[in-house]
Design a protein around this motif. Structure first.
Motif, PDB file in Angstrom:
ATOM      1  N   GLU A   1      -1.097   1.873  -6.777  1.00 46.31           N
ATOM      2  CA  GLU A   1      -2.008   1.041  -5.984  1.00 46.31           C
ATOM      3  C   GLU A   1      -3.413   1.150  -6.531  1.00 46.31           C
ATOM      4  O   GLU A   1      -3.950   2.241  -6.723  1.00 46.31           O
TER       5      GLU A   1
ATOM      6  N   THR B   1       1.734  10.063   4.079  1.00 55.81           N
ATOM      7  CA  THR B   1       0.571   9.708   3.282  1.00 55.81           C
ATOM      8  C   THR B   1       0.386   8.206   3.338  1.00 55.81           C
ATOM      9  O   THR B   1       1.324   7.461   3.081  1.00 55.81           O
ATOM     10  N   LEU B   2      -0.816   7.779   3.684  1.00 58.48           N
ATOM     11  CA  LEU B   2      -1.086   6.351   3.824  1.00 58.48           C
ATOM     12  C   LEU B   2      -2.383   5.974   3.125  1.00 58.48           C
ATOM     13  O   LEU B   2      -3.341   6.752   3.107  1.00 58.48           O
TER      14      LEU B   2
ATOM     15  N   SER C   1       0.832  -1.203   0.000  1.00 60.25           N
ATOM     16  CA  SER C   1       0.000   0.000   0.000  1.00 60.25           C
ATOM     17  C   SER C   1       0.868   1.254   0.000  1.00 60.25           C
ATOM     18  O   SER C   1       2.054   1.201   0.310  1.00 60.25           O
ATOM     19  N   ILE C   2       0.245   2.345  -0.356  1.00 52.31           N
ATOM     20  CA  ILE C   2       0.940   3.635  -0.315  1.00 52.31           C
ATOM     21  C   ILE C   2       1.296   3.958   1.136  1.00 52.31           C
ATOM     22  O   ILE C   2       0.427   3.962   2.018  1.00 52.31           O
ATOM     23  N   ASN C   3       2.555   4.210   1.370  1.00 48.24           N
ATOM     24  CA  ASN C   3       3.075   4.476   2.710  1.00 48.24           C
ATOM     25  C   ASN C   3       4.302   5.361   2.516  1.00 48.24           C
ATOM     26  O   ASN C   3       5.405   4.864   2.293  1.00 48.24           O
ATOM     27  N   VAL C   4       4.080   6.648   2.542  1.00 49.75           N
ATOM     28  CA  VAL C   4       5.129   7.610   2.190  1.00 49.75           C
ATOM     29  C   VAL C   4       5.359   8.584   3.334  1.00 49.75           C
ATOM     30  O   VAL C   4       4.410   9.182   3.843  1.00 49.75           O
TER      31      VAL C   4
END
Lengths: 117, 117, 117, 117
Positions: free
Chosen positions: D99, B7-8, A2-5
DNA sequence: TTTT
DNA sequence: TTTT
């Protein structure tokens, strides 16, 4: 995945902690102070983990007091407390990009000033 | 304040935990599961904190299993362990933007499916 | 609003361009050079737009050559080409947080050096 | 390379535009609509560029209307206008993570969903 | 434990 | 048009 930035800018609290594994892998841990909005507030202190070439750059150029910017993702490391046996977890910023900030001058402590020693 | 951006994208683990203060302030806590690269890995679970209007939106539209995206910053909350007296800290994502993902259908759990039970 | 987050670190190409409106609003435009991976590549040049208090901070402390970090979102401004009448659009980073980088020394040009002239 | 991070959530405006090069490289272009705060405003439309495995995932799973989240960086592509000879540049989001959002149901409109099995 |  |  997943997006994790995560993007952070701050100052390093101590010299890099390097680990060289038998496999040839290199790991660097840093503690980063990131200020909150109010200067009177204590900063948040984050643990950064860097691997490979990024770790080597940190080992060579990052010192206590150095200002850096990092891009990475937020993870949790789980570990078992020696005394209590309780499983704890601590947040880690897995860094995939490191940028050294300030001029070369900042890092060099040239001309006799010693702000960062 | 320093740059501190997170950002998640993930799925919410339980229904929102709302708190309404006498001052009129509203707070919402959520637990968010964010997958790692490998599906076989356990996800990372993050605690999100939302305030005000954003908290109310979460209270009204977020349910267990709902997919969301959030923007915020990473903080640590410090607290004193009741039993040991030791000061502990836990990481919190302070959310300043919430986006509900998927179609309305996803949230409604229509047709009797319940993915996260 | 959808998630739209941009974080950049770079150096400012010229002194801030300030506009003070009759309404009391303040706007600042900056051009930011962001290096690509290869030092031999030309940097990307972005147009930043700052409003209000953030604009005023930029007006007071940002100068040509200053290193900054910004958080914001990416937008397009549309405008009509005077000559051709064709509608064009140009990308703008709408900045909501500005951080000045480097030590005070960097900005001050102390000790007679003038790195950024 | 400097810090240059973009995170976007939006909906794809048309089916993916795939290019397969003789070298074996694969490139995918997408147009992404990202809503502004006000629903009455037009969305911002961004051009996304994906390469390699990420491009192939997009080619296989992304369709017009699909909701996606992307992480990448902002670049400019320069090109010479055929008619005027003037050099123009257009902003491109170089995507390094994609994603797919929503349940399989969202894209397929099927009834037999099996998202997490 | 960093800085301003 | 910035820097290293």
């Amino acid at each position: 995945m997943s997006i994790n930035v995560v993007t952070l800018v701050g100052r390093v609290g101590s010299d890099p902690d390097m680990k060289y594994f038998e496999s040839g892998k290199v790991k660097c841990q840093l503690r980063l102070a990131v200020n909150r909005r109010s200067r009177s507030d204590e900063p948040d202190w984050f643990t950064l983990e860097l691997w490979g070439k990024t770790a080597e750059v940190a080992g060579n150029y990052v010192k206590k007091g150095k200002q850096i910017a990092v891009k990475g993702s937020l993870k949790f490391d789980s570990w078992s407390d020696r005394n209590t046996g309780i499983t704890r977890s601590s947040p880690i910023i897995q860094v995939d990009q490191l940028e050294l900030l300030g001029s070369k001058r900042d890092a060099d402590n040239d001309m006799g000033d010693d702000n960062f020693s």
